[in-house]
Design an enzyme around this catalytic site. Structure first.
Site, PDB file in Angstrom:
ATOM      1  N   PHE A 198      32.714  25.944-126.040  1.00  0.00           N
ATOM      2  CA  PHE A 198      31.548  25.076-126.260  1.00  0.00           C
ATOM      3  C   PHE A 198      30.472  25.446-125.248  1.00  0.00           C
ATOM      4  O   PHE A 198      30.722  25.459-124.045  1.00  0.00           O
ATOM      5  CB  PHE A 198      31.921  23.595-126.083  1.00  0.00           C
ATOM      6  CG  PHE A 198      30.773  22.665-126.372  1.00  0.00           C
ATOM      7  CD1 PHE A 198      30.607  22.120-127.640  1.00  0.00           C
ATOM      8  CD2 PHE A 198      29.827  22.370-125.399  1.00  0.00           C
ATOM      9  CE1 PHE A 198      29.533  21.282-127.931  1.00  0.00           C
ATOM     10  CE2 PHE A 198      28.746  21.537-125.679  1.00  0.00           C
ATOM     11  CZ  PHE A 198      28.605  20.987-126.940  1.00  0.00           C
ATOM     12  N   ASP A 250      30.069  29.811-117.773  1.00  0.00           N
ATOM     13  CA  ASP A 250      29.512  28.501-118.097  1.00  0.00           C
ATOM     14  C   ASP A 250      30.298  27.440-117.333  1.00  0.00           C
ATOM     15  O   ASP A 250      31.397  27.056-117.736  1.00  0.00           O
ATOM     16  CB  ASP A 250      29.604  28.290-119.616  1.00  0.00           C
ATOM     17  CG  ASP A 250      29.093  26.915-120.050  1.00  0.00           C
ATOM     18  OD1 ASP A 250      28.994  26.014-119.206  1.00  0.00           O
ATOM     19  OD2 ASP A 250      28.822  26.759-121.256  1.00  0.00           O
ATOM     20  N   LYS A 285      25.555  18.781-115.891  1.00  0.00           N
ATOM     21  CA  LYS A 285      26.463  17.623-115.749  1.00  0.00           C
ATOM     22  C   LYS A 285      26.525  17.060-114.320  1.00  0.00           C
ATOM     23  O   LYS A 285      25.580  16.427-113.895  1.00  0.00           O
ATOM     24  CB  LYS A 285      27.851  18.013-116.255  1.00  0.00           C
ATOM     25  CG  LYS A 285      27.882  18.118-117.803  1.00  0.00           C
ATOM     26  CD  LYS A 285      29.300  18.109-118.321  1.00  0.00           C
ATOM     27  CE  LYS A 285      29.377  18.294-119.809  1.00  0.00           C
ATOM     28  NZ  LYS A 285      29.392  17.014-120.503  1.00  0.00           N
ATOM     29  N   THR A 311       7.138  24.689-119.724  1.00  0.00           N
ATOM     30  CA  THR A 311       6.248  23.800-118.962  1.00  0.00           C
ATOM     31  C   THR A 311       6.928  23.242-117.712  1.00  0.00           C
ATOM     32  O   THR A 311       6.462  23.439-116.604  1.00  0.00           O
ATOM     33  CB  THR A 311       5.737  22.631-119.832  1.00  0.00           C
ATOM     34  OG1 THR A 311       4.952  23.168-120.886  1.00  0.00           O
ATOM     35  CG2 THR A 311       4.883  21.658-119.023  1.00  0.00           C
TER      36      THR A 311
END
Lengths: 467, 467
Positions: B188, B294, B325, B350
């Site tokens: 994931f 990750d 997280k 931005t």
């Protein structure tokens, strides 16, 4: 003259050193060792910035009509926002960040209803919160794909087939849909993989990044002044709509939605008429394609209406409206309950926005209402437009294609020496941004007043008479 | 017994009503009219939650070992974080949000160096800040694509061709690269369009969303207990590496990077050995493909090391490590200067993160260091693992495939009645989450102690003896 809304603003710009000055340069050199500074425009000291003025470590104070790429709504160190930021609610939201889809707080309904939903565009009464403009658009795209496939499948009650379930895990059809989002050339909708596939602003935004083979239609290229090119412009808009229709009917990956900015903001401040957008609404309705209005840059008052699409007098509302920037939070509005996917966890992520930023938006909305800042922006925008129109008469080569009449302070013009124009602006005490290849875009805050317009116009005249 | 780190925690769970109780239900009904509540797990009152305990409007106080999908690092209403949230720096960061790439603040280098970079993984000294796990991964992917194409092009000085510039605007090669990111089955990595193309957790995450035709390798399916399946497991890991090598050499869209989670967290808490990850590092080095680790869910201490990949003893660091997280902010670390694209504005947006969240992470890091919370988690994790191991001996059918030994509190097991298990947990005062199809995943905060482990284990025994 300083702000009449808040006390504490400088009377006028202060330029003490080149920008960056020696102190700023020291910080930049250090910063560059750990963080890419090649796009750095100006190093700022936000503890000293106030209202319409951005201040740097060397004591320079510039009138800021770029406003963090159009994302500061009501001034630096706004006292009402200081108060909101110090509130127990804000402290709580900062330190106890929930996974909103699973564990919303007991007052989340209240935060939404007294904040982000209070300014929901007409006809749209639900919101999906996100983090920034890119993911606001991408989650809207996801909603569009799920809605479209659900329709094709025969409604929310129809279960996914085994083949869909299995192929989705291999990124293949039919589980991964072979649909698209139609966007416009020179449009900008973000820089993540889905949003970047709809962004058509500049190669530097897109080079080397894999993209979906999604369709793009030509955005009308209006000629200015509008009143002198009525027929040509009407034809450009009709041609654009015909191209949209052709792409909807023929593109090999059928569009589930069309996304459009009310004013193409990164792509060069390209405008189209309300009639064009009404035509787009009709077309999308006719072919049952969703219309997503990307108000990330135009939203929250800058055009003299709270939402720029309020200028269009649409017969039916857009299906989704995305927002970010001046809202200081992000997401998309929608009205149709069918845009809630048929099952939970289809449109979901851990944080789903940030309650701290939602609280800030609520405080911004309260202040915009208390001080009538949308009306202020409409009025000051008209004043500013008139002044620049006069400048353009005097210096027709330096102020070309002036646009944004009646669109609040969302004003732009083309400059043949655009990059020099922007660089010189700092010497005369003003921070201005560009868009597209040649546009100077003005993006003042909502607390920009006539006296600030005077300073800006004076500086712009100095720029063009200095070369 | 309550927390020894902070006073104010309940001694033990309090369950007064069904969850949701009547007051929570009232809020949920209201919220549902404007916000999708079908994935709602528990409505919380964060003003009353403290430490390891999540409290709801009906006065229920649950020991929270799910912690907002593993994203609360050091407890609800942590006093150190209250202080940080009330600081003038934080107020400034909330109300004066900069466009970081253009207008960073004078102290941004300091904020990074005393915060997010202080805990940078070994060998990685630069950071690109983002908003959440999905865009942290997607910006890492963009960096990988730009790096790879630059190499193929012949280095940073080689200009883009006219064909590249033009085709990029049409989403076509060669301007849009025909490259991929290789990920693992059951992995994931987020839910936006690029990250979702690498996510392979469940159909419900992917259905109807267009996806890139990117390759996936089988993640080793280890058998438990590990010591009884040494050979089989070694073979599973070797097979997986062989598949990775085959895909790198043969996939029609060559991978610019491989992304992997140290422990597949949403996909069911799937582990692999340090040797597997060293093999993956060797392979990616051999073929000059980047390795992205990750650490969105595994990072910041939960595995008993600050970064889970610290367990691997890698010969050379990963090329990029993504985080979010528990960091309460997001982004990716890197070391190689070539991962800064050759021109500015290629990797840009931005906001590029949120300084307010960066300040919060700094305060979290300070507290983690002051209280040795990584060591605490390692120690408590061992204790908890031992206790569950004993439970699993007593109730072998209810606690299957126990995993996470030596990985701090990042512990999981399979339950044949998983969804019932999670629902029942609330009745016994504990808030627990699941992952994959059958896993119960434990994700306590870093302030989880032995006394909390005892409460959790007691509750888990009650659950399985109650049916």
């Amino acid at each position: 003259m300083a702000s009449t809304f808040y006390s504490g603003e400088p009377e006028s710009p202060i330029v003490k050193t080149d920008i960056p000055g020696p102190k700023a340069q020291e910080h930049i050199t250090k910063l560059d060792t750990v963080f890419d500074t090649r796009s750095l425009n100006m190093l700022a000291d936000y503890t000293k910035s106030f209202g319409n003025y951005i201040v740097d470590p060397d004591g320079n104070a510039l009138l800021d009509v770029y406003a963090q790429i159009a994302s500061i709504p009501i001034g630096y160190n706004n006292p009402a926002l200081v108060k909101a930021a110090q509130s127990p609610d804000m402290v709580n939201a900062i330190i106890n960040r929930p996974a909103l889809g699973n564990f919303p707080s007991h007052d989340w309904d209240q935060v939404l209803e007294t904040g982000v939903l209070k300014v929901a565009p007409k006809g749209l009464n639900q919101v999906f919160t996100a983090m920034a403009g890119s993911d606001a658009n991408e989650t809207a795209y996801k909603a569009a794909f799920m809605w479209r496939r659900q329709k094709e499948r025969g409604g929310p009650a129809v279960e996914f087939t085994k083949e869909e379930l299995e192929s989705s895990m291999n990124n293949q059809a039919p589980g991964a849909s072979e649909l698209s989002i139609l966007s416009f050339k020179t449009g900008f909708h973000g820089r993540l993989f889905g949003s970047l596939s709809t962004t058509r602003s500049k190669p530097i935004h897109k080079l080397d990044i894999p993209a979906f083979d999604w369709p793009q239609a030509t955005f009308p290229q209006l000629k200015y002044p509008l009143e002198e090119h009525v027929e040509e412009n009407a034809k450009a808009e009709a041609d654009s709509l015909a191209e949209v229709e052709h792409l909807i009917k023929n593109w090999h990956l059928p569009p589930a939605a069309v996304i459009v900015e009310p004013i193409q903001s990164e792509g060069g401040d390209n405008h189209a008429s309300p009639a064009f957008f009404r035509g787009l609404r009709e077309l999308t309705k006719k072919y049952d394609v969703l219309l997503i209005v990307d108000e990330v840059q135009t939203g929250v008052g800058a055009t003299g209406k709270f939402w720029a699409h309020d200028h269009w007098d649409l017969p039916t509302p857009p299906d989704m409206v995305t927002f970010s920037k001046k809202a200081q939070t992000a997401g998309y509005y929608f009205g149709n309950p069918e845009l809630r996917p048929n099952k939970p966890y289809r449109q979901f992520n851990t944080w789903m926005g940030d309650p701290a930023r939602a609280l800030l938006f609520r405080a911004i909305i309260d202040e915009v209402e208390r001080l009538n800042l949308v009306e202020n922006t409409a009025k000051v925008g008209d004043y500013l437009y008139g002044k620049i129109e006069a400048l353009a008469k005097k210096y027709p080569n330096d102020f070309q294609n002036l646009r944004g009449k009646g669109q609040g302070t969302f004003i732009a013009f083309d400059s043949p020496k655009r990059d020099q124009f922007l660089a010189k602006a700092k010497k005369f005490g003003v921070n201005i941004g560009g868009s597209g290849a040649t546009a100077v875009r003005l993006r003042p805050m909502l607390i920009f007043e006539k006296q600030h317009a005077d300073i800006l116009v004076e500086a712009m005249e100095k720029i063009v008479t200095s070369w």
